[in-house]
Motif scaffolding. Sequence first.
Motif, PDB file in Angstrom:
ATOM      1  N   LEU A 278      16.009  58.487   6.902  1.00 32.95           N
ATOM      2  CA  LEU A 278      16.354  59.787   7.102  1.00 32.95           C
ATOM      3  C   LEU A 278      15.902  61.049   6.535  1.00 32.95           C
ATOM      4  O   LEU A 278      15.299  60.817   5.209  1.00 32.95           O
ATOM      5  N   HIS A 279      15.680  62.190   7.129  1.00 30.54           N
ATOM      6  CA  HIS A 279      15.149  63.039   6.669  1.00 30.54           C
ATOM      7  C   HIS A 279      16.002  64.030   5.729  1.00 30.54           C
ATOM      8  O   HIS A 279      17.314  64.171   6.374  1.00 30.54           O
ATOM      9  N   GLU A 280      15.804  64.926   5.075  1.00 30.91           N
ATOM     10  CA  GLU A 280      16.731  66.065   4.436  1.00 30.91           C
ATOM     11  C   GLU A 280      17.106  66.988   5.613  1.00 30.91           C
ATOM     12  O   GLU A 280      16.357  67.345   6.707  1.00 30.91           O
ATOM     13  N   GLY A 281      18.247  67.229   5.616  1.00 29.33           N
ATOM     14  CA  GLY A 281      18.937  68.177   6.723  1.00 29.33           C
ATOM     15  C   GLY A 281      19.711  67.146   7.807  1.00 29.33           C
ATOM     16  O   GLY A 281      20.437  67.921   8.537  1.00 29.33           O
ATOM     17  N   ALA A 282      19.489  65.703   7.928  1.00 26.35           N
ATOM     18  CA  ALA A 282      20.087  65.082   8.692  1.00 26.35           C
ATOM     19  C   ALA A 282      21.436  64.680   8.353  1.00 26.35           C
ATOM     20  O   ALA A 282      21.831  64.634   7.049  1.00 26.35           O
ATOM     21  N   VAL A 283      22.288  64.450   9.346  1.00 29.47           N
ATOM     22  CA  VAL A 283      23.816  63.855   8.942  1.00 29.47           C
ATOM     23  C   VAL A 283      23.730  62.664   8.078  1.00 29.47           C
ATOM     24  O   VAL A 283      22.808  61.564   8.802  1.00 29.47           O
ATOM     25  N   ALA A 284      24.287  62.458   7.160  1.00 25.83           N
ATOM     26  CA  ALA A 284      24.278  61.262   6.489  1.00 25.83           C
ATOM     27  C   ALA A 284      25.087  60.262   7.154  1.00 25.83           C
ATOM     28  O   ALA A 284      26.369  60.632   7.462  1.00 25.83           O
TER      29      ALA A 284
ATOM     30  N   TYR B 144      20.380  53.869   6.286  1.00 27.76           N
ATOM     31  CA  TYR B 144      19.680  54.835   5.492  1.00 27.76           C
ATOM     32  C   TYR B 144      18.208  54.404   5.500  1.00 27.76           C
ATOM     33  O   TYR B 144      17.451  55.326   4.964  1.00 27.76           O
ATOM     34  N   GLY B 145      17.754  53.496   6.474  1.00 22.20           N
ATOM     35  CA  GLY B 145      16.262  53.197   6.477  1.00 22.20           C
ATOM     36  C   GLY B 145      15.581  52.726   5.323  1.00 22.20           C
ATOM     37  O   GLY B 145      14.206  53.140   5.285  1.00 22.20           O
TER      38      GLY B 145
ATOM     39  N   ARG C 262      14.684  51.117  -4.003  1.00 20.38           N
ATOM     40  CA  ARG C 262      15.523  51.869  -5.153  1.00 20.38           C
ATOM     41  C   ARG C 262      15.311  53.376  -4.472  1.00 20.38           C
ATOM     42  O   ARG C 262      14.158  53.893  -4.075  1.00 20.38           O
ATOM     43  N   SER C 263      16.390  53.991  -4.115  1.00 26.00           N
ATOM     44  CA  SER C 263      16.738  55.317  -3.646  1.00 26.00           C
ATOM     45  C   SER C 263      17.878  56.226  -3.814  1.00 26.00           C
ATOM     46  O   SER C 263      18.790  55.362  -4.395  1.00 26.00           O
ATOM     47  N   VAL C 264      17.632  57.315  -3.932  1.00 25.05           N
ATOM     48  CA  VAL C 264      18.767  58.393  -4.082  1.00 25.05           C
ATOM     49  C   VAL C 264      18.980  59.394  -3.301  1.00 25.05           C
ATOM     50  O   VAL C 264      17.927  59.886  -2.731  1.00 25.05           O
ATOM     51  N   PHE C 265      19.944  59.549  -2.434  1.00 26.74           N
ATOM     52  CA  PHE C 265      20.313  60.584  -1.618  1.00 26.74           C
ATOM     53  C   PHE C 265      21.598  61.305  -2.165  1.00 26.74           C
ATOM     54  O   PHE C 265      22.409  60.856  -2.457  1.00 26.74           O
ATOM     55  N   LEU C 266      21.217  62.673  -1.947  1.00 30.04           N
ATOM     56  CA  LEU C 266      22.418  63.509  -2.436  1.00 30.04           C
ATOM     57  C   LEU C 266      22.924  64.131  -1.102  1.00 30.04           C
ATOM     58  O   LEU C 266      22.155  64.966  -0.284  1.00 30.04           O
TER      59      LEU C 266
ATOM     60  N   GLY D 119      28.214  67.105   4.389  1.00 29.81           N
ATOM     61  CA  GLY D 119      27.844  65.866   5.004  1.00 29.81           C
ATOM     62  C   GLY D 119      26.360  65.616   5.445  1.00 29.81           C
ATOM     63  O   GLY D 119      26.116  64.566   5.800  1.00 29.81           O
ATOM     64  N   LEU D 120      25.506  66.549   5.143  1.00 29.35           N
ATOM     65  CA  LEU D 120      24.190  66.483   5.361  1.00 29.35           C
ATOM     66  C   LEU D 120      23.368  66.143   4.038  1.00 29.35           C
ATOM     67  O   LEU D 120      23.720  66.508   2.976  1.00 29.35           O
ATOM     68  N   ILE D 121      22.330  65.385   4.470  1.00 26.50           N
ATOM     69  CA  ILE D 121      21.434  64.892   3.335  1.00 26.50           C
ATOM     70  C   ILE D 121      20.635  66.251   2.824  1.00 26.50           C
ATOM     71  O   ILE D 121      20.071  66.810   3.439  1.00 26.50           O
ATOM     72  N   LYS D 122      20.690  66.745   1.638  1.00 23.91           N
ATOM     73  CA  LYS D 122      20.285  67.475   0.583  1.00 23.91           C
ATOM     74  C   LYS D 122      18.884  67.576   0.090  1.00 23.91           C
ATOM     75  O   LYS D 122      18.142  68.308  -0.226  1.00 23.91           O
ATOM     76  N   TRP D 123      18.885  66.293  -0.465  1.00 23.83           N
ATOM     77  CA  TRP D 123      17.612  65.854  -1.050  1.00 23.83           C
ATOM     78  C   TRP D 123      17.551  64.341  -1.220  1.00 23.83           C
ATOM     79  O   TRP D 123      18.757  63.800  -1.113  1.00 23.83           O
ATOM     80  N   LYS D 124      16.546  63.607  -1.279  1.00 25.60           N
ATOM     81  CA  LYS D 124      16.466  62.291  -1.334  1.00 25.60           C
ATOM     82  C   LYS D 124      15.332  61.897  -2.058  1.00 25.60           C
ATOM     83  O   LYS D 124      14.249  62.749  -2.125  1.00 25.60           O
TER      84      LYS D 124
END
Length: 156
Positions: free
Chosen positions: A3-9, A109-110, A120-124, A129-134
């Motif tokens: 997923l990219h930043e700005g995508a719906v989580a 989350y791919g 190992r990943s972190v999604f904010l 409900g949008l991904i702001k940072w990852k």
Amino acid sequence: MGLHEGAVAPDFSLPGVQVKDGFARRKTYTLSAERGHPVVLAFYPGDESATCTAQLCSYSEKLADFTELGAQVWAIGLQDLGSHETFAIKDEVTLPLLSDTDGSVVDAYGIRLPGLGLRRSVFLVGADGLIKWKHVALVGATFRSAGLIREQLAKL
């Protein structure tokens, strides 16, 4: 990657366990139920591995830093709740540990790593409900610090 930043989580409901004051509480955690405030999703490869223990203990130690910004912090692994509970009690991990035993959330989350589980990943996830940072690690030997994640939260 994923997923990219700005995508719906991608929404999910997962069983989880949180240990506070030596007592384990199990419940279901649903991402969409948290709309209105940010959620940090920390995907980690394994209970009780050296790096995962260091990562989740550091996030637990700084949990107040996240909550003062209105954020929830959830750690997600492929292990079952029994494994998570044992790990949380032994290593005093106080943030909720969610169990994605079938890997459906990892796949959404791919971040699946064929043959090894997950990256190992972190999604904010923002209050909207949008991904702001990852951050998605290529190799899981290191992790993003609680301070860096807090900096990203403060930008929201």
